[in-house]
Scaffold this motif. Structure first.
Motif, mmCIF file in Angstrom:
data_model
loop_
_atom_site.group_PDB
_atom_site.id
_atom_site.type_symbol
_atom_site.label_atom_id
_atom_site.label_comp_id
_atom_site.label_asym_id
_atom_site.label_seq_id
_atom_site.Cartn_x
_atom_site.Cartn_y
_atom_site.Cartn_z
ATOM 1 N N VAL A 70 28.675 85.042 48.848
ATOM 2 C CA VAL A 70 30.307 84.623 49.217
ATOM 3 C C VAL A 70 30.513 83.407 48.095
ATOM 4 O O VAL A 70 31.815 83.423 47.415
ATOM 5 N N GLU A 71 29.706 82.568 47.633
ATOM 6 C CA GLU A 71 29.809 81.674 46.592
ATOM 7 C C GLU A 71 30.115 82.352 45.357
ATOM 8 O O GLU A 71 31.139 81.776 44.734
ATOM 9 N N ALA A 72 29.209 83.229 45.104
ATOM 10 C CA ALA A 72 29.377 83.972 43.608
ATOM 11 C C ALA A 72 30.721 84.388 43.557
ATOM 12 O O ALA A 72 31.385 84.681 42.610
ATOM 13 N N PHE A 73 31.109 85.173 44.754
ATOM 14 C CA PHE A 73 32.542 85.976 44.932
ATOM 15 C C PHE A 73 33.600 84.985 44.635
ATOM 16 O O PHE A 73 34.600 85.133 44.001
ATOM 17 N N ASN A 74 33.463 83.669 45.153
ATOM 18 C CA ASN A 74 34.588 82.683 45.128
ATOM 19 C C ASN A 74 34.505 82.148 43.683
ATOM 20 O O ASN A 74 35.702 82.135 43.141
ATOM 21 N N ASP A 75 33.326 82.102 42.860
ATOM 22 C CA ASP A 75 33.438 81.445 41.911
ATOM 23 C C ASP A 75 34.115 82.773 40.876
ATOM 24 O O ASP A 75 34.742 82.386 39.853
ATOM 25 N N PHE A 76 33.768 83.847 41.138
ATOM 26 C CA PHE A 76 34.534 84.847 40.391
ATOM 27 C C PHE A 76 35.773 85.053 40.613
ATOM 28 O O PHE A 76 36.591 85.104 39.478
ATOM 29 N N LEU A 77 36.430 84.944 41.787
ATOM 30 C CA LEU A 77 37.848 84.902 42.270
ATOM 31 C C LEU A 77 38.315 83.447 41.286
ATOM 32 O O LEU A 77 39.490 83.756 40.629
ATOM 33 N N ALA A 78 37.741 82.409 41.261
ATOM 34 C CA ALA A 78 38.317 81.273 40.695
ATOM 35 C C ALA A 78 38.433 81.518 38.952
ATOM 36 O O ALA A 78 39.131 81.095 38.482
ATOM 37 N N LEU A 79 37.784 82.286 38.420
ATOM 38 C CA LEU A 79 37.802 82.788 37.063
ATOM 39 C C LEU A 79 39.420 83.333 36.751
ATOM 40 O O LEU A 79 39.763 83.231 35.800
ATOM 41 N N PHE A 80 39.842 83.890 37.883
ATOM 42 C CA PHE A 80 41.110 84.465 37.635
ATOM 43 C C PHE A 80 42.286 83.284 38.296
ATOM 44 O O PHE A 80 43.247 83.797 38.708
ATOM 45 N N GLY A 81 41.812 82.338 38.718
ATOM 46 C CA GLY A 81 42.821 81.271 39.327
ATOM 47 C C GLY A 81 43.015 81.517 40.734
ATOM 48 O O GLY A 81 43.911 80.940 41.316
ATOM 49 N N ILE A 82 42.229 82.337 41.292
ATOM 50 C CA ILE A 82 42.565 82.680 42.779
ATOM 51 C C ILE A 82 41.592 81.644 43.584
ATOM 52 O O ILE A 82 40.425 81.488 43.437
ATOM 53 N N GLN A 83 42.117 81.062 44.550
ATOM 54 C CA GLN A 83 41.526 79.606 45.305
ATOM 55 C C GLN A 83 41.046 80.315 46.536
ATOM 56 O O GLN A 83 39.967 79.857 46.964
ATOM 57 N N ASN A 84 41.765 81.105 47.370
ATOM 58 C CA ASN A 84 41.516 81.769 48.369
ATOM 59 C C ASN A 84 41.903 83.030 48.676
ATOM 60 O O ASN A 84 43.091 83.300 47.942
ATOM 61 N N LEU A 85 41.585 83.822 49.608
ATOM 62 C CA LEU A 85 42.279 85.262 49.744
ATOM 63 C C LEU A 85 43.212 84.980 50.845
ATOM 64 O O LEU A 85 43.624 86.419 51.078
ATOM 65 N N VAL A 86 43.232 84.126 51.345
ATOM 66 C CA VAL A 86 44.337 84.273 52.758
ATOM 67 C C VAL A 86 45.561 84.876 52.464
ATOM 68 O O VAL A 86 45.955 84.378 51.361
#
Ligand code: ZN
Ligand code: ZN
Length: 294
Positions: free
Chosen positions: A90-106
């Motif tokens: 989950v942490e790695a996935f969030n870090d991956f999303l952060a690369l694209f400027g996505i803070q959360n998926l809600v």
């Protein structure tokens, strides 16, 4: 970064160990361990009082094996590896999303909805995803080798509910993660949902004849689920009655199949008698089998 993941892994491990021991030693209303034990005892009691297959033993074939699966899949697997690995994922996935400027998926804020509406949405969405995953477990020859563990039950009883290969946990949770994160629920909300699905799932596998009357078109039930486990399926079909808690999807998508209410319908799959009988052989079976084939 790697050091951080390692810390999350170790923290997840100790965190889960503390959680599990406090669950066992400090019973409370918000406690999976004792709810699972309680539900199992109650559903077992119903089986003994109102058995559908009258000649089935109280301690049926594989009762203890399935009891072990129940505890393993619900608690031990998380302790051994799942909790830590999934925290890191989950942490790695969030870090991956952060690369694209996505803070959360809600995507939808449901926090302001009434509790029952949140529950209903979560229940229906999660169940529909699971129905699709379950179809996939039957359709993909590779996944079917894992799902066979659940279908190796030849005498049905409540404990068969949680007899499945740990790989299924990984598949179900990974597929569900993104859609459920998009609805944006807190962890607390899952508790009641989990308890309700355990009750329905235990009953689906129990040796009782309950169909819930006209609600059978919405709720999965023991008669319908027995046919999911039937050895003989309609010609050319990978499976029928894929429903987890809801039978609705099978009626909508035409996979419902209840030709009769024979309680002694043979269960399993072709050559089920050759399937290994012990826990360790069963969970290593998919890999041993592919080695044999190669
Ligand atoms: Zn299945
Ligand atoms: Zn089942």
């Amino acid at each position: 970064m790697l050091k951080e993941y390692f810390k999350i892994f170790i923290d997840g491990y100790y965190g889960y160990w503390n959680y599990l021991t406090s669950e066992i030693f400090y019973p409370s209303w918000h406690n999976y361990f004792w709810w699972l034990v309680g539900i199992s005892v109650v559903v077992w009691g119903i089986e003994l009082l109102f058995p559908w297959r009258k000649n089935q033993a109280a301690i049926r074939e594989d009762f203890w094996l399935d009891g072990f699966y129940m505890f393993f899949n619900f608690f031990l697997f998380s302790l051994i590896v799942y909790n830590s690995v999934s925290n890191v994922a989950v942490e790695a996935f969030n870090d991956f999303l952060a690369l694209f400027g996505i803070q959360n998926l809600v995507a939808i804020q449901v926090g302001t909805w009434p509790a029952w509406a949140q529950f209903l949405l979560m229940f229906v969405v999660a169940d529909f995803i699971q129905w699709n995953v379950h179809r996939w477990l039957h359709k993909s020859p590779w996944l079917w080798e894992f799902h066979k563990v659940h279908h190796s039950v030849e005498q049905m009883g409540f404990a068969a509910h949680l007899r499945y290969h740990w790989m299924e946990t990984i598949v179900y949770k990974s597929v569900q993660y993104i859609p459920l994160a998009m609805i944006g629920f807190g962890l607390d909300d899952f508790f009641v949902l989990h308890i309700v699905t355990i009750i329905i799932g235990h009953l689906n596998h129990a040796n009782v004849k309950i169909t819930y009357g006209p609600l059978k078109y919405i709720l999965n039930n023991p008669v319908m689920h027995l046919w999911h486990h039937a050895k003989h399926l309609p010609e050319g079909s990978n499976g029928v009655n894929y429903g987890i808690s809801l039978s609705l999807w099978d009626y909508i998508f035409g996979t419902a199949y209840i030709p009769n209410e024979n309680e002694n319908e043979p269960l399993g799959f072709d050559h089920v008698e050759e399937f290994p009988k012990t826990f360790w052989q069963q969970i290593t079976y998919p890999w041993n089998r592919s080695k044999q084939k190669a």
